[in-house]
Design a protein around this motif. Structure first.
Motif, mmCIF file in Angstrom:
data_model
loop_
_atom_site.group_PDB
_atom_site.id
_atom_site.type_symbol
_atom_site.label_atom_id
_atom_site.label_comp_id
_atom_site.label_asym_id
_atom_site.label_seq_id
_atom_site.Cartn_x
_atom_site.Cartn_y
_atom_site.Cartn_z
ATOM 1 N N ASP A 5 -44.787 25.384 20.801
ATOM 2 C CA ASP A 5 -45.970 26.155 20.997
ATOM 3 C C ASP A 5 -46.415 26.734 19.759
ATOM 4 O O ASP A 5 -46.114 27.704 19.099
ATOM 5 N N GLU A 6 -47.705 25.868 19.551
ATOM 6 C CA GLU A 6 -48.236 26.197 18.187
ATOM 7 C C GLU A 6 -48.967 27.993 18.364
ATOM 8 O O GLU A 6 -49.355 28.328 16.996
ATOM 9 N N SER A 7 -49.019 28.540 19.229
ATOM 10 C CA SER A 7 -49.392 29.945 19.031
ATOM 11 C C SER A 7 -48.448 30.933 18.597
ATOM 12 O O SER A 7 -48.824 31.934 18.158
ATOM 13 N N ARG A 8 -47.049 30.342 18.428
ATOM 14 C CA ARG A 8 -46.004 31.185 17.936
ATOM 15 C C ARG A 8 -45.898 30.695 16.427
ATOM 16 O O ARG A 8 -46.092 29.770 15.738
ATOM 17 N N GLU A 9 -45.337 31.854 15.547
ATOM 18 C CA GLU A 9 -45.386 31.539 14.160
ATOM 19 C C GLU A 9 -43.943 30.949 13.839
ATOM 20 O O GLU A 9 -43.184 31.355 14.343
ATOM 21 N N PHE A 10 -44.317 29.954 12.632
ATOM 22 C CA PHE A 10 -42.902 29.036 12.305
ATOM 23 C C PHE A 10 -42.189 30.340 11.378
ATOM 24 O O PHE A 10 -42.794 30.902 10.614
ATOM 25 N N LEU A 11 -40.838 30.123 11.814
ATOM 26 C CA LEU A 11 -40.047 31.092 11.038
ATOM 27 C C LEU A 11 -38.913 30.360 10.262
ATOM 28 O O LEU A 11 -38.149 29.657 10.638
ATOM 29 N N PRO A 12 -39.098 30.207 8.879
ATOM 30 C CA PRO A 12 -37.787 29.403 8.219
ATOM 31 C C PRO A 12 -36.702 29.973 8.068
ATOM 32 O O PRO A 12 -36.281 31.317 8.187
ATOM 33 N N VAL A 13 -35.539 29.404 8.229
ATOM 34 C CA VAL A 13 -34.332 29.798 8.363
ATOM 35 C C VAL A 13 -33.433 29.253 7.173
ATOM 36 O O VAL A 13 -34.007 28.122 6.437
ATOM 37 N N ARG A 14 -32.597 29.872 6.674
ATOM 38 C CA ARG A 14 -31.792 29.633 5.478
ATOM 39 C C ARG A 14 -30.498 28.706 5.756
ATOM 40 O O ARG A 14 -29.733 29.341 6.674
ATOM 41 N N ILE A 15 -30.551 27.656 5.363
ATOM 42 C CA ILE A 15 -29.540 26.521 5.908
ATOM 43 C C ILE A 15 -28.581 25.948 4.728
ATOM 44 O O ILE A 15 -29.214 25.805 3.483
ATOM 45 N N ALA A 16 -27.387 26.119 4.725
ATOM 46 C CA ALA A 16 -26.564 25.576 3.583
ATOM 47 C C ALA A 16 -25.870 24.338 4.189
ATOM 48 O O ALA A 16 -25.731 24.136 5.335
ATOM 49 N N VAL A 17 -25.881 23.127 3.097
ATOM 50 C CA VAL A 17 -25.272 22.299 3.691
ATOM 51 C C VAL A 17 -24.062 21.598 2.875
ATOM 52 O O VAL A 17 -23.915 22.029 1.606
ATOM 53 N N LEU A 18 -22.645 21.307 3.634
ATOM 54 C CA LEU A 18 -21.692 21.173 3.096
ATOM 55 C C LEU A 18 -21.346 19.832 3.338
ATOM 56 O O LEU A 18 -21.218 19.258 4.566
ATOM 57 N N THR A 19 -21.069 18.748 2.368
ATOM 58 C CA THR A 19 -20.678 17.651 2.359
ATOM 59 C C THR A 19 -19.189 17.392 2.175
ATOM 60 O O THR A 19 -18.570 18.108 1.383
ATOM 61 N N VAL A 20 -18.370 17.062 3.084
ATOM 62 C CA VAL A 20 -16.848 16.967 3.091
ATOM 63 C C VAL A 20 -16.545 15.600 3.101
ATOM 64 O O VAL A 20 -16.892 14.451 3.657
ATOM 65 N N SER A 21 -15.763 15.055 1.714
ATOM 66 C CA SER A 21 -15.430 14.021 1.374
ATOM 67 C C SER A 21 -14.528 13.961 0.224
ATOM 68 O O SER A 21 -14.685 14.710 -0.704
ATOM 69 N N ASP A 22 -13.728 12.920 -0.107
ATOM 70 C CA ASP A 22 -12.825 12.619 -0.896
ATOM 71 C C ASP A 22 -13.415 11.718 -2.036
ATOM 72 O O ASP A 22 -12.955 11.874 -3.002
ATOM 73 N N THR A 23 -14.640 11.344 -1.661
ATOM 74 C CA THR A 23 -15.089 10.172 -2.571
ATOM 75 C C THR A 23 -16.397 10.788 -3.031
ATOM 76 O O THR A 23 -16.956 10.091 -3.731
ATOM 77 N N ARG A 24 -17.275 11.472 -2.389
ATOM 78 C CA ARG A 24 -18.742 11.558 -2.633
ATOM 79 C C ARG A 24 -18.634 12.515 -3.836
ATOM 80 O O ARG A 24 -17.895 13.462 -4.047
#
Length: 180
Positions: A5-24
């Protein structure tokens, strides 16, 4: 049918990213890179990013600390959702959830079926809510992260998405904690 719905304002959210890996490591965390890029492209804020080993208690503790951080609205983890003995991300998420978003895993499986067929049964992607924060556990492949973001999260984390979305109910996620 869903729409923006382009009539509504975009609201940015704050996102955390967690990578779970023994090798990365930060240099070869392709799935984390995919998520970070898509978060930025969508206009959201990458609030935090970390790599942790496959350790259930450490994962749960990081999820809890990010849920307690008022600067984080959503946590997306990648990796550790499979069937092997070291795959403990789903268990760690469920240790933290107050409510599970059961349909997230179902919809992810549906999306995955279109891409990888019956191999989709090997994923245990999950979503939930804790302390007013959304939590999503995605498989560790870049393709799975693309599919989850492009087909589900990009839409549900957009306030303009109709008929409903995760953002519009964010202020009410922890209302039970505010009641006397």
């Amino acid at each position: 049918m869903s729409r923006i719905d382009e009539s509504r304002e975009f609201l940015p959210v704050r996102i955390a990213v967690l990578t779970v890996s023994d090798t990365r490591s930060p240099e070869d965390d392709r799935s984390g890179d995919v998520l970070a890029a898509r978060i930025a492209e969508a206009g959201h804020v990458l609030a935090a990013r970390e790599i942790l080993r496959d350790d259930r208690e450490a994962i749960a503790e990081r999820l809890r600390s990010w849920c307690a951080d008022p600067g984080i609205d959503v946590v997306i983890s990648t990796g550790g959702t499979g069937l092997t003995g070291r795959d403990v991300t789903v268990e760690a998420h469920r240790d933290v959830y107050e409510k599970e978003i059961d349909a997230f895993g179902v919809v992810f499986t549906h999306v995955s079926m279109a891409k990888i067929g019956t191999s989709a049964v090997q994923s245990r992607a999950t979503g939930g809510v804790a302390a007013g924060t959304y939590l999503f556990a995605l498989p560790g492949s870049p393709g799975a992260c693309k599919d989850a973001w492009d087909e589900i999260l990009k839409l549900q984390l957009d306030y303009r998405h109709r008929p409903c979305n995760f953002v519009e109910i964010m202020p009410r996620l922890d209302e039970h904690l505010r009641r006397k």
